[in-house]
Design a protein around this motif. Structure first.
Motif, short mmCIF file in Angstrom:
data_model
loop_
_atom_site.label_atom_id
_atom_site.label_comp_id
_atom_site.label_asym_id
_atom_site.label_seq_id
_atom_site.Cartn_x
_atom_site.Cartn_y
_atom_site.Cartn_z
N TRP A 110 0.82 -1.21 0.00
CA TRP A 110 0.00 0.00 0.00
C TRP A 110 0.86 1.26 0.00
N LYS A 111 2.15 1.12 0.33
CA LYS A 111 3.00 2.32 0.36
C LYS A 111 3.13 2.94 -1.03
N TYR A 112 2.90 2.15 -2.09
CA TYR A 112 2.97 2.72 -3.44
C TYR A 112 1.84 3.71 -3.69
N LEU A 113 0.77 3.62 -2.89
CA LEU A 113 -0.32 4.58 -3.03
C LEU A 113 0.16 6.00 -2.74
N SER A 114 1.14 6.12 -1.82
CA SER A 114 1.65 7.45 -1.46
C SER A 114 2.29 8.14 -2.66
N ALA A 146 5.75 6.69 4.80
CA ALA A 146 4.64 6.47 3.87
C ALA A 146 5.15 6.07 2.49
N PHE A 147 6.45 6.29 2.23
CA PHE A 147 7.01 6.01 0.90
C PHE A 147 7.95 4.81 0.91
N LEU A 148 8.80 4.70 1.93
CA LEU A 148 9.76 3.59 1.97
C LEU A 148 10.19 3.35 3.41
N THR A 149 10.65 2.14 3.66
CA THR A 149 11.17 1.80 4.99
C THR A 149 12.55 1.14 4.92
N ILE A 150 12.97 0.72 3.72
CA ILE A 150 14.33 0.21 3.57
C ILE A 150 15.29 1.38 3.76
N PHE A 151 16.29 1.23 4.62
CA PHE A 151 17.18 2.36 4.91
C PHE A 151 18.05 2.64 3.69
N SER A 152 17.76 3.75 3.03
CA SER A 152 18.49 4.19 1.85
C SER A 152 18.75 5.68 2.01
N PRO A 153 19.96 6.08 2.45
CA PRO A 153 20.21 7.48 2.80
C PRO A 153 19.85 8.47 1.70
N PHE A 154 20.20 8.18 0.46
CA PHE A 154 19.97 9.16 -0.60
C PHE A 154 18.50 9.26 -0.97
N LYS A 155 17.78 8.14 -1.00
CA LYS A 155 16.34 8.20 -1.31
C LYS A 155 15.60 8.93 -0.20
#
Length: 892
Positions: free
Chosen positions: A658-662, A786-795
């Motif tokens: 559902w995070k893709y809805l954001s 709401a968009f991502l939870t994988i730790f990605s510093p630049f994103k």
């Protein structure tokens, strides 16, 4: 004649743009050369730490993101019972003080290489160093490392066969997962398997496993991930500490059972700490104070706390197992942690002195060889250095078992470190003076350009001396064997004058002394100083907004062209916004009342626009289509609020699809902006409600309410400024004038300076106001859950920067509308802004420091860079605002 004027105008624009970019780049380059040049040097021979190491192998546990207070203190003993037992009964302990930036890579480089991070590594997210460096890993006989691919891989860039790297897939670094301990469990399981299957059962080629000087490095990321996702006071963070503690006990016992010689040393520490709101990067105590616990072979049983600097860990690790101290290490051996004979401890300290002396001597001789004027550090020469080293060597080899006299060694090592810093910064002040003079020439050129001062018809005789001076300076730089950049620094003021100002007729500058002009000048100077001070104390922006509130009564132009209602709205909005900078920097918890108050503000705003203001367009041919576009944006505004509440109260898992809805909630309102007509009011309304859904997705606290008053103030500014251009009805102008290309007026007036300053003030309030960035740690990764939870510093930083950018886009769009209505020359306006900002840059140039607290060092650099990039970023954002307010889709 018009074509000639247009050609002259284009040449002037290109000259300002190209010169500005080159000069600001040169200034930034000078700052890094002067204050933050790489500390890494070459040409020194490695120094062996000791011939009699007290341990044979070393096991290093690094708990990423573990702040000291989380395990130290009676109230936290139950979280780490094994480590608490060790520090009380079996080993030594203390705090390790880290340095800004408190990020994973710089912390590991400090503890394993004994050096502080290169500033240029920030361009690679602190994941890669642009310069090769030495570390205890590659100085070890053999090394095995397990953990995050972002950390363990950076210590074997040369692919050495004796260094064995094992890392998991970066995709499992998900701070949205409930069990962050999986990352650490993976490491412990791999180490357990390695010990039981490769070492314990080894029959052939077993020598590497039992060699002197081996290192086993366990990088544990789970605690950091839990801190980002759930905060350091959460149950998840504490459970992860318990998991690590129990497994550190298990693995240490397993090492001792397999290696039965009792020659294994264990060190437990962290790379950085963490704030209460789950971030790191700056210099608060929670971020810079990490635990250091050591036990096992060669470790003194010392129950008293012994604090160290993080770079001191590198010589400690080297001395425990008898390997070379990393070249360029600036660490000082904490002998209180080591259990060995007095003579051996003295020799360890002497090795530490020799390593620092080799760096000092290398920098000293290079400076002496190339400097035109050589001023030795405290008159130190070869004789003094050799004499001090000889005296320490005699003392070190003494059989006297009395006190080690650590103070004598440490005093000389601190002397050497100060000398290393002296030679490292040898050209600091000459470079600062010359680039400052050149920068002042640039500011004068901007002022001259605004008023379009022509070249003088009389030849200036002083010009003929410029070229010879440049030639002489260039020859002197060549004799000194300087880097090319230093040729530019020392020639900068002369070249800037020759290229920009040599033929200008300064008698043509307009100069009119009046009370009004003096009062406005005082306002600007006070305002600029308040903006500078605001970088150090955000309450300064409160004073700025109070000044802005009074401006509508002090400025004759604003006072005469604003209605009573507009004055009241201006003052109220300014005073309300003045409150927000006084509120706490970080409030990351979801504040339902404040969030709903801000959301209600957007509802009221939309209701007024839709049912009252849009009546001006009732006769428009496609009025229903325009209304429907706004209704689409309004629908997604509601949807963003519903979606964020579902996530906050866990009706939707943050790691579900559902995070893709954001992303749809963000993109669709933005993509429909060009469907609206280019009437100023209509396009501005669409722009605000195009970005509002995204802003509500990433703003969990009172920044939503702040943005409502921010928009109302900008709207009032537009109404008042439009009437200063002698339009009787500002409403009719903004509702029926379209965004389009226009022929700008070339003249400049005092009101243009006011408009430029107010624009700057609104940008700064948006930048440092509530919910916006205030330091390197003033962000929360959970903003983007709401968009991502994988730790990605630049994103993550990209989404967070977009959040910070939204108020800027609102300001730039309003400013674009003001320029459109007044037919203002945008280049002249931005030249005024550039003068204001460069006066601030010149102050920040001397406020940069590379000494003192780590917080001061990191903050001073970031302040300078912010101001350096200020106008460039504004131009880019103004370009975005131009596209948002001008572009229309073309349908066949």
């Amino acid at each position: 004649m018009e074509e000639e004027d247009d050609t002259d105008g284009k040449f002037k624009r290109y000259k300002i743009i190209v010169s500005g970019l080159l000069i600001h780049f040169l200034l930034l380059l000078a700052v890094f050369d002067v204050y933050f040049a790489s500390p890494i040097d070459h040409g020194m021979s490695p120094v062996l730490s000791t011939l009699n190491p007290p341990a044979k192998r070393l096991v290093l546990f690094v708990a990423d993101g573990l702040r000291a207070e989380a395990i130290f203190g009676k109230e936290n003993e139950k979280l780490a019972p094994f480590l608490t037992h060790v520090l009380k009964n079996e080993g030594s302990w203390g705090l390790a003080h880290t340095r800004v930036p408190t990020e994973s890579r710089p912390g590991h480089v400090a503890m394993l290489a004994g050096i502080y991070e290169d500033p240029s590594a920030i361009l690679k997210g602190w994941k890669s160093n642009p310069v090769n460096f030495d570390s205890v890993i590659n100085q070890s006989t053999n090394a095995w490392a397990w953990g995050s691919p972002d950390i363990v891989t950076i210590f074997n860039r040369d692919k050495l066969p004796n260094i064995h790297i094992h890392s998991y897939d970066s995709r499992i670094e998900d701070f949205g997962k409930n069990d962050t301990g999986l990352l650490d469990t993976w490491v412990f399981q791999k180490v357990d398997k390695f010990l039981k299957t490769e070492i314990a059962t080894c029959i052939i080629n077993c020598k590497p496993y039992y060699a002197q000087g081996n290192i086993y490095f366990l990088h544990l990321l789970g605690i950091d991930t839990a801190g980002h996702g759930y905060k350091p006071h959460s149950r998840e963070y504490k459970n992860n500490i318990k998991l690590v503690d129990s497994n550190v006990e298990r693995i240490s016992k397993l090492f001792n059972s397999i290696y039965k010689d009792n020659l294994t040393a264990f060190v437990f520490t962290a790379d950085h700490g963490m704030t209460d709101w789950g971030s790191h990067g700056a210099g608060t105590n929670h971020e810079t104070e990490v635990p250091l616990v050591a036990w096992g072979a060669g470790i003194r049983k010392n129950h008293l706390r012994r604090d160290v600097n993080q770079i001191d860990i590198a010589p400690l690790l080297s001395s425990l197992i008898g390997i070379n101290i990393p070249i360029n290490s600036l660490g000082i051996l904490p002998v209180d942690y080591i259990d060995s004979s007095t003579k051996n401890l003295r020799l360890m300290l002497f090795s530490n002195v020799l390593e620092l002396a080799s760096i000092f001597d290398r920098k000293r001789k290079r400076t002496k060889k190339h400097a035109l004027i050589y001023l030795p550090y405290k008159n130190v020469d070869d004789g003094y250095l050799n004499e001090e080293l000889s005296n320490l060597l005699v003392k070190s080899e003494s059989m006297n078992d009395d006190d080690i006299e650590t103070e004598k060694y440490e005093k000389f090592m601190n002397f050497l470190i100060d000398g290393i810093n002296y030679y490292h910064n040898y050209y600091q002040y000459p470079v600062l003076i010359t680039v400052s003079l050149g920068f002042i020439v640039w500011i004068v050129f901007l002022y001259v350009s605004i008023f379009d001062v022509k070249n003088s018809e009389v030849y200036n005789r002083s010009n003929k001396f410029v070229i010879p001076v440049v030639i002489v300076i260039t020859v002197l730089c060549a004799v000194s064997n300087f880097n090319f950049s230093y040729y530019l620094y020392f020639n900068f003021p002369f070249l800037a004058y020759f290229i920009l100002l040599r033929d200008k007729d300064y008698t043509k500058l307009p100069f009119k002394l009046s009370v009004s002009a003096l009062l406005q000048t005082v306002y600007y100077l006070v305002g600029l100083e308040l903006l500078v001070y605001g970088f150090f104390n955000r309450a300064s922006f409160t004073v700025v907004m109070i000044l802005v509130a009074t401006w509508v009564t002090v400025s004759k132009s604003l006072r005469d062209n604003s209605s009573r209602t507009e004055k009241i709205c201006w003052i109220i909005c300014s005073l309300v916004l003045s409150v927000f900078p006084c509120l706490p920097v970080m409030k990351t918890a979801f504040n339902v009342p404040m969030y709903l108050a801000g959301y209600t503000g957007y509802l009221i705003m939309f209701a007024k626009i839709y049912f009252v203001d849009l009546k001006y367009y009732k006769k428009l041919e496609n009025v229903n289509f325009q209304y429907n576009i706004l209704l689409v944006q309004f629908f997604f505004l509601h949807l963003s609020v519903v979606y964020i509440f579902l996530i906050e109260f866990q009706y939707i898992s943050s790691d579900s699809n559902w995070k893709y809805l954001s992303w749809l909630i963000t993109l669709i309102p933005l993509l429909v902006i060009p469907l609206t007509d280019r009437f100023i009011a209509l396009r501005l309304i669409s722009t605000v409600f195009g970005f509002a859904p995204f802003y509500l997705l990433v703003s969990p606290n009172y920044e939503v309410l702040c943005s409502v008053f921010y928009i109302f103030l900008l709207y009032t500014w537009l109404l008042i400024e439009s009437k200063t251009f002698r339009y009787k009805s500002s409403h009719k102008i903004i509702y029926f004038l379209r965004f389009d290309k226009y022929n700008s007026r070339t003249s400049i007036c005092s009101d243009d300076f006011r408009r430029a300053f107010l624009f700057m003030a609104f940008i700064f309030v948006g930048f440092f106001g509530t919910g916006y960035i205030a330091s390197m740690n003033s962000f929360d990764p959970m903003w983007v859950r709401a968009f991502l939870t994988i730790f990605s510093p630049f994103k993550m930083m990209g989404l967070i920067l977009l959040k910070f950018t939204v108020p800027f886009i609102f300001s730039c769009s309003i400013f674009r509308a003001i320029n459109e209505i007044g037919k203002l020359n945008v280049m002249n306006i931005f030249c005024i802004i550039l003068i204001f900002s460069d006066l601030m840059v010149l102050q920040f140039l001397y406020l940069i420091t590379n000494v003192g607290s780590w917080l001061d060092i990191g903050s001073s650099l970031s302040h300078f860079i912010i101001m350096e990039a200020f106008v460039t970023v504004l131009l880019l954002l103004y370009g975005v605002a131009y596209l948002l307010t001008t572009v229309n889709y073309r349908f066949k």
